[in-house]
Scaffold this motif. Structure first.
Motif, short mmCIF file in Angstrom:
data_model
loop_
_atom_site.label_atom_id
_atom_site.label_comp_id
_atom_site.label_asym_id
_atom_site.label_seq_id
_atom_site.Cartn_x
_atom_site.Cartn_y
_atom_site.Cartn_z
N GLN A 195 -8.19 5.49 14.20
CA GLN A 195 -7.32 6.16 15.17
C GLN A 195 -8.01 7.37 15.81
OE1 GLN A 195 -3.91 7.00 12.70
NE2 GLN A 195 -3.70 4.86 12.12
N GLU A 208 -10.36 11.34 4.65
CA GLU A 208 -9.06 10.68 4.53
C GLU A 208 -8.81 10.23 3.09
OE1 GLU A 208 -6.63 10.45 6.49
OE2 GLU A 208 -7.40 10.81 8.51
N SER A 209 -9.86 9.74 2.42
CA SER A 209 -9.72 9.29 1.04
C SER A 209 -9.41 10.46 0.11
CB SER A 209 -11.00 8.59 0.58
OG SER A 209 -11.28 7.46 1.37
N GLY A 261 0.98 4.46 -2.85
CA GLY A 261 0.46 5.78 -2.46
C GLY A 261 -0.77 5.72 -1.59
N CYS A 262 -1.04 4.56 -0.97
CA CYS A 262 -2.24 4.40 -0.14
C CYS A 262 -1.87 4.40 1.34
CB CYS A 262 -2.95 3.08 -0.46
SG CYS A 262 -3.57 2.94 -2.15
N GLN A 263 -2.79 4.87 2.16
CA GLN A 263 -2.65 4.76 3.60
C GLN A 263 -3.54 3.63 4.10
OE1 GLN A 263 -4.13 8.29 5.63
NE2 GLN A 263 -5.39 8.86 3.88
N VAL A 264 -3.10 2.96 5.15
CA VAL A 264 -3.79 1.78 5.64
C VAL A 264 -4.34 2.03 7.04
CG1 VAL A 264 -3.57 -0.67 6.24
CG2 VAL A 264 -2.28 0.26 4.30
N PHE A 265 -5.62 1.68 7.22
CA PHE A 265 -6.26 1.72 8.54
C PHE A 265 -6.77 0.31 8.83
CE2 PHE A 265 -6.75 6.00 6.79
CZ PHE A 265 -6.22 6.78 7.82
N ALA A 315 0.80 -1.22 0.00
CA ALA A 315 0.00 0.00 0.00
C ALA A 315 0.84 1.28 0.00
CB ALA A 315 -0.98 -0.01 1.17
N PRO A 316 1.86 1.42 0.86
CA PRO A 316 2.63 2.67 0.86
C PRO A 316 3.28 2.96 -0.50
CG PRO A 316 3.06 1.42 2.86
CD PRO A 316 2.28 0.52 1.95
N VAL A 336 -7.27 5.23 0.44
CA VAL A 336 -7.36 4.53 1.72
C VAL A 336 -7.59 3.04 1.52
CG1 VAL A 336 -8.87 4.19 3.73
CG2 VAL A 336 -8.12 6.48 3.11
N ARG A 382 -5.46 11.04 0.65
CA ARG A 382 -4.71 9.95 0.02
C ARG A 382 -5.62 8.74 -0.07
NH1 ARG A 382 0.07 8.52 3.65
NH2 ARG A 382 0.39 6.86 2.14
#
Length: 375
Positions: free
Chosen positions: A85, A129-130, A60-64, A56-57, A135, A133
């Motif tokens: 978070q 958030e999306s 270019g994605c962030q992970v939750f 993912a990083p 998600v 970046r």
């Protein structure tokens, strides 16, 4: 030899990993999706997702990541609060608003309850958030999530394609819940990944990695009892190592030490005895089946890996219609499966664990009673 942890090994899931990788890259380009990953305990759902989101990083994605908790089902939306978070202090105004609602410092709108208001705020937070970046949002163990969280997952799934959002959920087939069945239908065939046992070549590969050498025939025969379940294979190899029951030959072959139990257990069809520590692990993993179903499974374990349901009814002194709900639940859970005209344990190791968790005196007495009833 030092054991390799299950989390460090993922084999036999190339197709599923490629599918998730493709969905992740599509989400990075702004075309989201929702996918529900289903399978029995220990089959590797979380390991698959962990492996997929490592990319993912770079994309270019962030992970939750959040997870349902069997002890936290009374707390509305906890998996999403943890995943996104929502803690204090925060520089994010939306998160501060959610914290204020949780603490009662901010009142919900007139006519709306707090969980409903929280759900709307969490939807807005995901959208925000999306927009920053793309998600990847993972909710693990949906079978333990509270109803509000399951509903929220479904709402996000309906809109995921219109946003840079890859929504992933994992779930076991039991316990039965109407809201999870609704998610199953919502995802459809294209939005579900059903994980089953590893194929024989993948089993050999996994055992090789865990044991530090290619397994010989005797070790592979013992591993057959796990029916391709990666957790059971991992625990089996680890238990054999702890007991110094594995040797590594000069040629790099992992073999069972002389005298390691392959003699089998009553009704085990030669699948081999298993270390006591592994039996305890498997018995603990069976905690997801309800008490009445477990009682039926213990009786079935007396009859062997494969058995006739009519014999089970006789041993328990119950009618066939009375047994069907328990048998159906055990089949859905992946514990029992059809075996020709009979039923059988999908994992001989599960049968052995159920058999061994009964005190020897109880087993002996129950065997005598069962023999009299069947006679």
């Amino acid at each position: 030899m030092s054991p390799v942890t299950a989390a460090a090994v993922l084999v036999g899931r190339d197709n599923e990993l490629a599918l998730l990788d493709g969905l992740l890259r599509e989400a990075a380009r702004g075309r989201g999706a929702a996918v529900l990953i289903e399978g029995e305990p220990g089959i590797g759902k979380s390991a698959l997702v962990h492996a997929a989101v490592t990319a993912a990083p770079d994309a270019g994605c962030q992970v939750f990541w959040g997870a349902g908790d069997e002890l936290g089902t009374a707390l509305p939306l906890l998996p999403f609060l943890d995943a996104l978070q929502v803690r204090e202090p925060s520089v994010n105004a939306r998160r501060n608003t959610i914290v204020g609602l949780l603490r009662g410092e901010i009142a919900a709108d007139r006519g709306a309850d707090v969980p409903a208001t929280l759900a709307e705020q969490l939807l807005a937070l995901v959208a925000e958030e999306s927009a920053v970046r793309p998600v990847v949002l993972v909710i693990d163990d949906l079978q333990w999530a509270d109803p509000a969280s399951v509903t929220l997952w479904g709402r996000l799934a309906r809109t995921a394609r219109q946003a840079p959002l890859l929504l992933i959920g994992t779930a076991r087939p039991v316990p039965h819940r109407d809201d999870l069945l609704a998610l199953h239908r919502l995802a459809g065939d294209d939005g579900r990944i059903q994980l089953t046992g590893l194929a024989e070549p993948a089993v050999a590969d996994l055992v090789a990695v865990l044991a530090g050498g290619r397994p010989d025939g005797s070790l592979l025969r013992l591993a057959e009892g796990a029916a391709g379940n990666p957790l059971y294979l991992t625990e089996l190899v680890a238990a054999l190592m702890r007991g110094s029951n594995l040797t590594l030959t000069p040629a790099g072959t992992a073999a069972l030490a002389d005298g390691t139990g392959l003699g089998g257990q009553p009704g085990s069809s030669g699948s081999g005895s298993i270390p006591g520590s592994l039996s305890a692990v498997i018995a603990d993993r069976l905690g997801f089946v309800t008490g009445p179903v477990r009682d039926v499974l213990r009786a079935a374990a007396l009859l062997g890996v494969d058995f006739e349901i009519s014999d089970l009814a006789i041993v328990l002194g119950r009618g066939l219609p009375d047994l069907l709900p328990a048998v159906d639940e055990a089949r859905v859970a992946g514990v029992l499966a059809e075996s020709g005209s009979s039923l059988g344990f999908r994992h001989p190791m599960i049968r052995a664990a159920l058999y061994e968790e009964m005190p020897a005196a109880v087993r002996a007495a129950w065997h005598r009673d069962a023999a009299r009833a069947l006679a």
